[in-house]
Design an enzyme around this catalytic site. Structure first.
Site, mmCIF file in Angstrom:
data_model
loop_
_atom_site.group_PDB
_atom_site.id
_atom_site.type_symbol
_atom_site.label_atom_id
_atom_site.label_comp_id
_atom_site.label_asym_id
_atom_site.label_seq_id
_atom_site.Cartn_x
_atom_site.Cartn_y
_atom_site.Cartn_z
ATOM 1 N N HIS A 1 1.320 -4.037 5.829
ATOM 2 C CA HIS A 1 0.119 -4.013 6.680
ATOM 3 C C HIS A 1 -1.123 -4.499 5.938
ATOM 4 C CE1 HIS A 1 0.116 -0.149 4.604
ATOM 5 N NE2 HIS A 1 -1.187 -0.150 4.754
ATOM 6 N N GLU A 2 -0.971 -4.850 4.648
ATOM 7 C CA GLU A 2 -2.137 -5.357 3.901
ATOM 8 C C GLU A 2 -1.855 -6.834 3.679
ATOM 9 O OE1 GLU A 2 -4.107 -2.427 0.896
ATOM 10 O OE2 GLU A 2 -3.177 -3.990 -0.274
ATOM 11 N N CYS B 1 -12.987 0.641 24.884
ATOM 12 C CA CYS B 1 -12.846 2.093 25.106
ATOM 13 C C CYS B 1 -14.083 2.838 24.573
ATOM 14 C CB CYS B 1 -11.571 2.602 24.435
ATOM 15 S SG CYS B 1 -11.675 2.677 22.632
ATOM 16 N N CYS C 1 -9.974 3.677 18.056
ATOM 17 C CA CYS C 1 -9.742 3.024 19.357
ATOM 18 C C CYS C 1 -8.633 3.745 20.149
ATOM 19 C CB CYS C 1 -9.340 1.576 19.102
ATOM 20 S SG CYS C 1 -8.844 0.693 20.577
ATOM 21 N N ARG D 1 -2.591 -2.983 -7.198
ATOM 22 C CA ARG D 1 -2.089 -3.794 -6.097
ATOM 23 C C ARG D 1 -1.265 -4.954 -6.654
ATOM 24 N NH1 ARG D 1 -2.457 -0.006 -3.201
ATOM 25 N NH2 ARG D 1 -3.459 0.027 -1.133
ATOM 26 N N CYS E 1 -6.564 -3.374 4.078
ATOM 27 C CA CYS E 1 -6.309 -1.914 4.127
ATOM 28 C C CYS E 1 -7.000 -1.203 2.956
ATOM 29 C CB CYS E 1 -4.827 -1.565 4.170
ATOM 30 S SG CYS E 1 -4.614 0.233 4.171
ATOM 31 N N CYS F 1 0.879 -1.172 0.000
ATOM 32 C CA CYS F 1 0.000 0.000 0.000
ATOM 33 C C CYS F 1 0.916 1.222 0.000
ATOM 34 C CB CYS F 1 -0.860 -0.050 1.260
ATOM 35 S SG CYS F 1 -1.729 1.471 1.667
ATOM 36 N N HIS F 2 0.433 2.353 -0.477
ATOM 37 C CA HIS F 2 1.344 3.504 -0.556
ATOM 38 C C HIS F 2 1.834 3.960 0.822
ATOM 39 C CE1 HIS F 2 2.773 6.400 -3.767
ATOM 40 N NE2 HIS F 2 3.541 6.556 -2.716
ATOM 41 N N THR F 3 1.082 3.668 1.872
ATOM 42 C CA THR F 3 1.519 4.081 3.220
ATOM 43 C C THR F 3 2.845 3.403 3.587
ATOM 44 O OG1 THR F 3 -0.829 4.256 3.753
ATOM 45 C CG2 THR F 3 0.712 4.390 5.602
ATOM 46 N N CYS G 1 -10.160 -2.413 20.523
ATOM 47 C CA CYS G 1 -10.038 -3.121 21.806
ATOM 48 C C CYS G 1 -11.394 -3.603 22.302
ATOM 49 C CB CYS G 1 -9.358 -2.227 22.854
ATOM 50 S SG CYS G 1 -10.440 -0.943 23.532
ATOM 51 N N ARG H 1 -5.412 2.606 18.061
ATOM 52 C CA ARG H 1 -5.519 3.397 16.829
ATOM 53 C C ARG H 1 -4.151 3.485 16.161
ATOM 54 N NH1 ARG H 1 -6.912 9.510 18.400
ATOM 55 N NH2 ARG H 1 -8.624 8.433 19.437
ATOM 56 N N CYS I 1 -14.465 2.493 20.808
ATOM 57 C CA CYS I 1 -14.958 1.181 20.366
ATOM 58 C C CYS I 1 -16.431 1.007 20.708
ATOM 59 C CB CYS I 1 -14.101 0.071 20.987
ATOM 60 S SG CYS I 1 -12.467 -0.015 20.240
HETATM 61 N N1 LIG Z 1 -6.742 6.893 5.605
HETATM 62 C C1 LIG Z 1 -6.471 5.585 5.496
HETATM 63 O O1 LIG Z 1 -6.971 4.753 6.269
HETATM 64 C C2 LIG Z 1 -5.584 5.098 4.390
HETATM 65 C C3 LIG Z 1 -5.492 3.728 4.122
HETATM 66 C C4 LIG Z 1 -4.739 3.309 3.021
HETATM 67 C C5 LIG Z 1 -4.053 4.217 2.242
HETATM 68 N N2 LIG Z 1 -4.128 5.547 2.572
HETATM 69 C C6 LIG Z 1 -3.485 6.570 1.740
HETATM 70 O O2 LIG Z 1 -4.268 6.706 0.553
HETATM 71 C C7 LIG Z 1 -3.439 7.226 -0.488
HETATM 72 C C8 LIG Z 1 -3.585 6.365 -1.741
HETATM 73 O O3 LIG Z 1 -3.021 5.099 -1.534
HETATM 74 P P1 LIG Z 1 -2.803 4.102 -2.784
HETATM 75 O O4 LIG Z 1 -2.199 2.856 -2.207
HETATM 76 O O5 LIG Z 1 -4.048 4.036 -3.592
HETATM 77 O O6 LIG Z 1 -1.663 4.920 -3.597
HETATM 78 P P2 LIG Z 1 -1.293 4.914 -5.156
HETATM 79 O O7 LIG Z 1 0.096 5.440 -5.237
HETATM 80 O O8 LIG Z 1 -1.592 3.591 -5.779
HETATM 81 O O9 LIG Z 1 -2.299 5.979 -5.788
HETATM 82 C C9 LIG Z 1 -2.184 7.364 -5.575
HETATM 83 C C10 LIG Z 1 -2.629 8.097 -6.853
HETATM 84 O O10 LIG Z 1 -2.663 9.496 -6.567
HETATM 85 C C11 LIG Z 1 -2.167 10.198 -7.688
HETATM 86 N N3 LIG Z 1 -1.730 11.526 -7.227
HETATM 87 C C12 LIG Z 1 -0.653 11.831 -6.471
HETATM 88 N N4 LIG Z 1 -0.608 13.169 -6.233
HETATM 89 C C13 LIG Z 1 -1.681 13.700 -6.858
HETATM 90 C C14 LIG Z 1 -2.196 15.024 -6.980
HETATM 91 N N5 LIG Z 1 -1.591 16.059 -6.400
HETATM 92 N N6 LIG Z 1 -3.336 15.202 -7.683
HETATM 93 C C15 LIG Z 1 -3.969 14.163 -8.270
HETATM 94 N N7 LIG Z 1 -3.525 12.877 -8.197
HETATM 95 C C16 LIG Z 1 -2.406 12.659 -7.494
HETATM 96 C C17 LIG Z 1 -1.049 9.296 -8.217
HETATM 97 O O11 LIG Z 1 -0.742 9.583 -9.582
HETATM 98 C C18 LIG Z 1 -1.664 7.914 -8.029
HETATM 99 O O12 LIG Z 1 -2.380 7.481 -9.173
HETATM 100 C C19 LIG Z 1 -2.011 7.246 0.084
HETATM 101 O O13 LIG Z 1 -1.775 8.555 0.592
HETATM 102 C C20 LIG Z 1 -2.086 6.249 1.236
HETATM 103 O O14 LIG Z 1 -1.110 6.493 2.224
HETATM 104 C C21 LIG Z 1 -4.885 5.997 3.605
HETATM 105 ZN ZN LIG Z 2 -2.570 0.832 3.659
HETATM 106 ZN ZN LIG Z 3 -10.842 0.648 21.789
#
Ligand SMILES: NC(=O)c1ccc[n+]([C@@H]2O[C@H](COP(=O)([O-])OP(=O)(O)OC[C@H]3O[C@@H](n4cnc5c(N)ncnc54)[C@H](O)[C@@H]3O)[C@@H](O)[C@H]2O)c1
Ligand SMILES: [Zn+2]
Ligand SMILES: [Zn+2]
Length: 391
Positions: free
Chosen positions: A79-80, A112, A123, A382, A187, A57-59, A109, A127, A115
């Protein structure tokens, strides 16, 4: 293990350290190295899991690059994933060896205030914490090489054949569900789907803008389509994403690079004043601001999903809020991992959601670095990483 006690075979759960294979990130931005790693037994409320499939995942990539994030190395990312319980620590009653589980970066949990609230999945105990590299129980790692600790990532560290996870970060799922597909629900896909269905909640016939057409954004598009949105406008800097995005219900595409004016103004012109909902899935703070400013005044709702850099700040004129726009954010699409994720898996089993179309690549664990290249080049949605293991 069975032990002979007075010529009688009795079950005896002896849980010891084991040697496993893991992809260790020794330094920021450097390829992961497959190493033999000691994995300690699970302590109280912990579970040791045999990971069968994981994906990127991108994170993971942000914290591995550590450009805008706190660096913490050596570390095991991931994490995925999907796996099977190998052993459980003291006090774990919900899970037993053999159970099929999905690890989740943010836990539940069940005790809390969060939850117990119907509204929150934040959580107090479990969290998401991206800077903690140790287990909560004793502030230590369960991974080591020659006695040197290797840090955890978001409590899951799934780039390892065996990992130790708090029981509150594990969803027990239907054992018939194919782990090489449903691992994606742990994820990205649940996050995007939930951001649309649980948080943005578009009404039938509405217009939704999705910023970022990676797996998370396309899952949000899928959620918007399921909710009955009639126009789904994808916004991405990478125009190659559009063809793929059509399969996920995206009806129009905007590349901000093709326009002189800010993308929020382009969207406002396309939609008679603004979109009804927008969902930001990029991690770019400028995209977050555009995603907020492109929603219609009076009723528009913007939902932030992308993970920002440590020092980012969100700046907009307060009048944008006074004009009755709503700004929200969510982790894991507001799903409670243990309570809600099993039913998301059932949606896949009942063919209400499709996962196959998110899988663009597959690699064996030994080639995990290729998954990073595919994501950084913008080629993959993915990439399934198959651990060298069978159930
Ligand atoms: N909040 C959460 O629970 C959670 C969970 C998972 C992932 N995320 C986040 O979600 C985001 C996406 O994850 P992903 O795995 O799909 O990533 P990814 O890299 O596969 O996709 C991101 C897309 O965003 C585009 N992009 C980047 N900057 C841009 C901009 N300024 N304007 C328009 N498009 C833009 C990229 O070209 C790409 O296609 C990441 O920031 C990731 O960390 C958050
Ligand atoms: Zn993720
Ligand atoms: Zn909790």
């Amino acid at each position: 293990m069975l032990l002979c006690m007075g010529c009688q075979w009795v079950p005896f759960a002896e849980v010891v350290s084991l040697l496993t294979v893991a992809a260790v990130a020794w330094e920021a931005g450097k390829p992961l190295v497959i190493e033999e790693v000691d994995v300690a037994p699970p302590q109280a409320m912990e579970v040791r899991v045999k990971i069968l499939f994981t994906s990127l995942c991108h994170t993971d990539v942000y914290f591995w690059e550590a450009k805008g994030q706190t660096p913490l190395f050596p570390r095991i990312f991931g994490h995925e994933a999907g796996g099977i319980v190998e052993s459980v620590g003291q006090g774990v009653t919900d899970l037993e060896p053999g159970d099929h589980v999905l690890p989740v970066f943010t836990g539940e949990c069940k005790e809390c205030a969060h939850c117990k609230s119907e509204e929150s999945n934040m959580c107090d105990l479990l969290r998401i914490n991206t800077d903690r590299g140790v287990m909560l129980n004793d502030g230590k790692t369960r991974f080591s090489i020659d006695g040197k600790p290797i840090y955890h990532f978001v409590g899951t560290s799934t780039f390892s054949e065996y990992t130790v996870i708090h029981v509150g970060c594990l969803a027990k799922i239907n054992p018939a569900a194919p782990l090489d597909k449903v691992c994606l629900l742990s994820c990205g896909i649940s996050t995007g789907l939930g951001a649309a269905l649980n948080v943005a909640k578009p009404k039938p016939g509405s217009t939704v803008a999705i910023f970022g057409l990676g797996a998370v954004g396309l899952a949000a598009a899928e959620g918007a389509r399921i909710a009955g949105a009639s126009r789904i406008i994808g916004v991405d800097l990478n125009s190659n994403r559009y063809d793929q995005a059509k399969k996920f219900g995206v009806t129009e595409f905007v590349n901000p690079k093709d326009h002189k004016k800010p993308v929020q103004e382009v969207l406002a012109e396309m939609t008679g004043g603004g979109v009804d909902r927008s969902i930001e899935c990029t991690g770019s703070v400028s995209a977050m601001i555009s995603a907020f400013e492109c929603v219609h005044d009076g009723w528009g709702v913007a939902v932030l999903v992308g993970v920002p850099n440590k020092d980012d700040a969100f700046k907009t004129h307060p009048m944008n809020l006074l004009n009755e726009r709503t700004l929200k954010g969510t982790f894991f699409g507001n799903y409670k991992p243990r309570s809600d994720l099993p039913s998301v898996v059932e949606k896949y089993m009942n063919k209400e959601i499709e996962l196959e179309k998110f899988i663009t690549h597959e690699v064996p664990f030994s080639e995990i670095n290729k998954a990073f290249d595919y994501m950084l080049e913008g080629h993959s949605l993915r990439c399934i990483i198959r651990m060298d293991a069978s159930p």
